[in-house]
Design an enzyme around this catalytic site. Structure first.
Site, mmCIF file in Angstrom:
data_model
loop_
_atom_site.group_PDB
_atom_site.id
_atom_site.type_symbol
_atom_site.label_atom_id
_atom_site.label_comp_id
_atom_site.label_asym_id
_atom_site.label_seq_id
_atom_site.Cartn_x
_atom_site.Cartn_y
_atom_site.Cartn_z
ATOM 1 N N LYS A 235 0.835 -1.204 0.000
ATOM 2 C CA LYS A 235 0.000 0.000 0.000
ATOM 3 C C LYS A 235 0.873 1.259 0.000
ATOM 4 O O LYS A 235 0.368 2.371 0.132
ATOM 5 C CB LYS A 235 -0.929 -0.024 1.207
ATOM 6 C CG LYS A 235 -1.940 -1.176 1.126
ATOM 7 C CD LYS A 235 -2.940 -1.108 2.246
ATOM 8 C CE LYS A 235 -3.708 -2.395 2.418
ATOM 9 N NZ LYS A 235 -4.743 -2.595 1.408
ATOM 10 N N CYS A 373 -13.893 -4.954 3.435
ATOM 11 C CA CYS A 373 -13.459 -5.658 4.662
ATOM 12 C C CYS A 373 -13.803 -4.855 5.910
ATOM 13 O O CYS A 373 -13.050 -4.859 6.896
ATOM 14 C CB CYS A 373 -11.967 -5.987 4.638
ATOM 15 S SG CYS A 373 -11.510 -7.092 3.316
HETATM 16 N N1 PLP Z 1 -6.015 -2.643 7.739
HETATM 17 C C1 PLP Z 1 -6.460 -1.756 6.842
HETATM 18 C C2 PLP Z 1 -6.970 -0.435 7.292
HETATM 19 C C3 PLP Z 1 -6.438 -2.064 5.484
HETATM 20 O O1 PLP Z 1 -6.873 -1.180 4.582
HETATM 21 C C4 PLP Z 1 -5.933 -3.322 5.080
HETATM 22 C C5 PLP Z 1 -5.961 -3.718 3.657
HETATM 23 O O2 PLP Z 1 -6.797 -3.286 2.896
HETATM 24 C C6 PLP Z 1 -5.471 -4.200 6.057
HETATM 25 C C7 PLP Z 1 -5.526 -3.823 7.368
HETATM 26 C C8 PLP Z 1 -4.888 -5.521 5.680
HETATM 27 O O3 PLP Z 1 -3.702 -5.344 4.968
HETATM 28 P P1 PLP Z 1 -2.995 -6.577 4.239
HETATM 29 O O4 PLP Z 1 -4.050 -7.244 3.427
HETATM 30 O O5 PLP Z 1 -1.918 -5.944 3.421
HETATM 31 O O6 PLP Z 1 -2.461 -7.450 5.318
#
Ligand code: PLP
Length: 415
Positions: A235, A373
């Site tokens: 990200k 999510c």
């Molecule tokens: N937390 C937030 C706020 C997110 O936007 C995301 C991914 O979209 C995550 C956690 C999880 O990240 P990752 O899938 O890279 O582990």
């Protein structure tokens, strides 16, 4: 600590030059121009990151920490050099950086290794109503097992945290606090400094989910005062499947391992094993060396552009984009907090988010549709899903105009 969001990008901010460093932005989609506005899901990668990964595999690849040959030394130097770079980014020590597959794994590590042994029946873990599932489910799993409870602080109508409501939920049963720094669904920037101050006054450890903040806001880990901070390289213009947990050394030193395997041990026999020191105790197995190298290169790249300039540019685009979307018939923005990152989440009377997203795709506009999510947050706003356009440093006026144009078309097509 954070860039003042009203600032304009500096006069030497050269957006065309920045865009030219991202080869995928020139990729035709559906036979036309790509407007990539799905950056909260994952960002695109600049040449510098692609070159660093390529260089690693062409000139440095071997396994780390184990062999004495030249390539093994190069791989170890590259991997541990990346740890130094990432530690510098957070103004912290290398011993406080644990490499993980990303935010999700980092949060699970804290839930299982730090919180689980400390949690008693009746204890509470305080979250907010805008957490990503990654910052809900791991706590839920350990809380269920221990007879503890998840408490979620309310979110106000504009998508900001009800800070008083959050404070009111802090009590002697609260054993842990986790909060998202910038909401992926709404863009809300949470008042983490005040939250950490309130938690510290009560001796409650805090984890800040920095998945969405690391490429947009400067984070000085010691100054922030959080116990844990998590992030994902992908990200922040880095590779997928890599990230880190930044953690206070006193915690890491006291935490037991959670994954067993090579590299995390000091000695092994069939009767008993002893553990390596932190952070290696938490990095079982062959790590993602190219991921570490790519993340370090991404941070170098961000620094070369300047985080303040990035934040200012994205803010300016957010203001312009919000104004353009306000003119689209039947569009309602979800998340209008004053302190907001580059996320525009909305619903439309014309149709379901999924249908809108499908039409936008026909016009080369890449957005995310769905619950992002954050199902509890969707329930809070009474919507099944939103359309989310999210910004990165390489987005320009053309991108948001393309979005607004395609939304108007969608509105007409679905009417
Ligand atoms: N937390 C937030 C706020 C997110 O936007 C995301 C991914 O979209 C995550 C956690 C999880 O990240 P990752 O899938 O890279 O582990």
């Amino acid at each position: 600590m954070n860039a003042p969001l009203t600032e304009r990008p500096p006069s030497n901010f050269d957006l065309d030059r920045i865009r030219a460093q991202f080869p995928i932005l020139a990729e035709p989609v559906r036979g036309g121009r790509l407007a990539y506005l799905d950056n909260a899901a994952t960002t695109q990668k600049p040449d510098a990151v692609l070159a660093a990964i390529d260089h690693y595999y062409r000139h440095q690849n071997s396994n780390v920490h184990r062999a004495v040959h030249d390539l093994a030394e190069r791989a170890t130097t590259a991997y541990e050099g990346a740890r130094d770079r990432i530690a510098r980014w957070f103004n912290t020590q290398r011993e406080e950086i644990v490499f993980t597959r990303g935010t999700t794994e980092a949060i699970n590590l804290v839930a299982y290794s730090f919180l689980r042994p400390r949690l008693q029946p009746g204890d509470e873990v305080l979250l907010t109503g805008m957490e990503h599932h990654s910052n809900i489910v791991p706590w839920q799993l350990v809380a269920k097992e221990k007879g503890a409870k998840i408490v979620a602080a309310p979110v106000l109508d504009d998508g900001s945290l009800d800070f008083d409501g959050w404070l009111a939920r802090l009590n002697e049963r609260t054993k842990f606090i986790a909060v998202v720094h910038i909401s992926n669904s709404l863009g809300t920037v949470n008042p983490v400094e005040q939250m950490i101050a309130a938690a510290r006054a009560r001796g409650i450890p805090v984890l800040v989910d920095g998945a969405q903040s690391v490429a947009h806001l400067a984070v000085d880990f010691p100054a922030l005062g959080a116990d844990f901070f998590t992030c994902s390289a992908h990200k922040a213009y880095g590779p997928t499947g890599f990230g880190c947990l930044v953690a206070k050394r006193e915690h890491l030193d006291a935490m037991p391992p959670w994954h067993g395997g090579g590299d995390m041990i000091r000695t092994v026999s069939f009767e008993e094993s002893t553990w390596n020191e932190a952070p290696y105790r938490f990095e079982a197995g062959t790590p993602d060396m190219a991921g570490a190298v790519g993340f370090a290169a991404a941070l170098d790249w961000i620094e070369s552009v300047g985080l303040q300039a990035i934040a200012a540019h994205e803010h300016q685009l957010l203001v312009e984009g919000t104004a353009l979307l306000a003119e689209v018939p039947g569009l309602r923005m979800i998340g209008t907090a004053k302190n907001k990152g580059g996320v525009m989440s909305f619903v439309m009377t014309a149709g379901h988010a999924q249908d809108i997203g499908t039409i936008l795709d026909q016009y080369g506009v890449a957005v995310r549709t769905g619950h992002h999510c954050t199902m509890p947050l969707m329930t809070r706003f009474g919507v099944p899903a939103t359309v989310r356009a999210s910004l990165a440093v390489y987005n320009n006026r053309d991108d948001i105009e393309q979005l607004a144009m395609a939304l108007r078309k969608a509105s007409r097509l679905l009417a």
